[in-house]
Design a protein around this motif. Sequence first.
Motif, PDB file in Angstrom:
ATOM      1  N   SER A 163       4.978  10.362  18.397  1.00  0.00           N
ATOM      2  CA  SER A 163       4.058   9.259  18.108  1.00  0.00           C
ATOM      3  C   SER A 163       2.686   9.823  17.786  1.00  0.00           C
ATOM      4  O   SER A 163       2.362  10.951  18.159  1.00  0.00           O
ATOM      5  CB  SER A 163       3.943   8.326  19.319  1.00  0.00           C
ATOM      6  OG  SER A 163       3.128   8.922  20.319  1.00  0.00           O
ATOM      7  N   PHE A 216       5.499  11.753  23.056  1.00  0.00           N
ATOM      8  CA  PHE A 216       4.489  10.741  22.814  1.00  0.00           C
ATOM      9  C   PHE A 216       3.141  11.311  23.223  1.00  0.00           C
ATOM     10  O   PHE A 216       2.966  11.771  24.342  1.00  0.00           O
ATOM     11  CB  PHE A 216       4.799   9.467  23.597  1.00  0.00           C
ATOM     12  CG  PHE A 216       5.805   8.594  22.898  1.00  0.00           C
ATOM     13  CD1 PHE A 216       6.749   9.126  22.042  1.00  0.00           C
ATOM     14  CD2 PHE A 216       5.813   7.245  23.087  1.00  0.00           C
ATOM     15  CE1 PHE A 216       7.668   8.337  21.387  1.00  0.00           C
ATOM     16  CE2 PHE A 216       6.718   6.436  22.443  1.00  0.00           C
ATOM     17  CZ  PHE A 216       7.652   6.977  21.589  1.00  0.00           C
ATOM     18  N   TYR A 234       1.718   1.333  25.437  1.00  0.00           N
ATOM     19  CA  TYR A 234       3.154   1.350  25.735  1.00  0.00           C
ATOM     20  C   TYR A 234       3.917   0.758  24.566  1.00  0.00           C
ATOM     21  O   TYR A 234       3.668  -0.371  24.159  1.00  0.00           O
ATOM     22  CB  TYR A 234       3.462   0.561  27.007  1.00  0.00           C
ATOM     23  CG  TYR A 234       3.260   1.374  28.244  1.00  0.00           C
ATOM     24  CD1 TYR A 234       4.226   2.274  28.670  1.00  0.00           C
ATOM     25  CD2 TYR A 234       2.096   1.266  28.980  1.00  0.00           C
ATOM     26  CE1 TYR A 234       4.034   3.047  29.797  1.00  0.00           C
ATOM     27  CE2 TYR A 234       1.884   2.019  30.110  1.00  0.00           C
ATOM     28  CZ  TYR A 234       2.867   2.909  30.520  1.00  0.00           C
ATOM     29  OH  TYR A 234       2.674   3.666  31.632  1.00  0.00           O
ATOM     30  N   ILE A 235       4.840   1.531  24.037  1.00  0.00           N
ATOM     31  CA  ILE A 235       5.676   1.092  22.924  1.00  0.00           C
ATOM     32  C   ILE A 235       6.998   0.609  23.503  1.00  0.00           C
ATOM     33  O   ILE A 235       7.611   1.279  24.329  1.00  0.00           O
ATOM     34  CB  ILE A 235       5.902   2.241  21.932  1.00  0.00           C
ATOM     35  CG1 ILE A 235       4.552   2.731  21.410  1.00  0.00           C
ATOM     36  CG2 ILE A 235       6.807   1.787  20.793  1.00  0.00           C
ATOM     37  CD1 ILE A 235       4.634   4.020  20.624  1.00  0.00           C
ATOM     38  N   CYS A 242      -0.121   6.987  24.942  1.00  0.00           N
ATOM     39  CA  CYS A 242       1.133   6.323  24.588  1.00  0.00           C
ATOM     40  C   CYS A 242       2.110   6.371  25.763  1.00  0.00           C
ATOM     41  O   CYS A 242       2.077   7.288  26.573  1.00  0.00           O
ATOM     42  CB  CYS A 242       1.808   6.996  23.394  1.00  0.00           C
ATOM     43  SG  CYS A 242       0.850   6.937  21.885  1.00  0.00           S
ATOM     44  N   LYS A 285       1.086   2.871  14.176  1.00  0.00           N
ATOM     45  CA  LYS A 285       0.803   1.459  14.443  1.00  0.00           C
ATOM     46  C   LYS A 285       1.553   0.541  13.479  1.00  0.00           C
ATOM     47  O   LYS A 285       1.923  -0.578  13.848  1.00  0.00           O
ATOM     48  CB  LYS A 285      -0.712   1.226  14.359  1.00  0.00           C
ATOM     49  CG  LYS A 285      -1.155  -0.135  14.809  1.00  0.00           C
ATOM     50  CD  LYS A 285      -0.901  -0.318  16.294  1.00  0.00           C
ATOM     51  CE  LYS A 285      -1.450  -1.642  16.791  1.00  0.00           C
ATOM     52  NZ  LYS A 285      -0.955  -1.979  18.126  1.00  0.00           N
ATOM     53  N   ASN A 305       3.484  -4.720  20.516  1.00  0.00           N
ATOM     54  CA  ASN A 305       3.864  -3.304  20.619  1.00  0.00           C
ATOM     55  C   ASN A 305       5.374  -3.073  20.672  1.00  0.00           C
ATOM     56  O   ASN A 305       5.832  -2.055  21.167  1.00  0.00           O
ATOM     57  CB  ASN A 305       3.167  -2.603  21.784  1.00  0.00           C
ATOM     58  CG  ASN A 305       2.018  -1.753  21.295  1.00  0.00           C
ATOM     59  OD1 ASN A 305       1.473  -1.998  20.229  1.00  0.00           O
ATOM     60  ND2 ASN A 305       1.659  -0.746  22.045  1.00  0.00           N
ATOM     61  N   LEU A 333      -1.406   4.535  21.100  1.00  0.00           N
ATOM     62  CA  LEU A 333      -0.659   3.337  20.724  1.00  0.00           C
ATOM     63  C   LEU A 333      -0.360   2.445  21.922  1.00  0.00           C
ATOM     64  O   LEU A 333       0.146   1.342  21.752  1.00  0.00           O
ATOM     65  CB  LEU A 333       0.664   3.726  20.044  1.00  0.00           C
ATOM     66  CG  LEU A 333       0.552   4.417  18.698  1.00  0.00           C
ATOM     67  CD1 LEU A 333       1.929   4.765  18.167  1.00  0.00           C
ATOM     68  CD2 LEU A 333      -0.199   3.560  17.694  1.00  0.00           C
TER      69      LEU A 333
END
Length: 74
Positions: free
Chosen positions: A32, A52, A38-39, A56, A8, A15, A36
């Motif tokens: 990841s 991920f 959607y990055i 995520c 994070k 994000n 988290l």
Amino acid sequence: MKTFVITKEHLDSDNNYIGKEDLSNFQGNLESVENLGYIKFKELNISGYIWFKAGCGIEASEGIKAGCGIKADW
């Protein structure tokens, strides 16, 4: 091979990835931590794998590349 783990602390409030590691041409693996959401990346180019964990996802405006495959638990 080096593995970089996104947490994070590497993300802004929307994000977007803001970490110091250059992931547009990363020689290693990308992972990841869980949950988290959607990055968002401008571009991802990873020589190894991308993994991920649950909760995520990935969004990239200029493309995603991985030398050894992409896996998402969600």
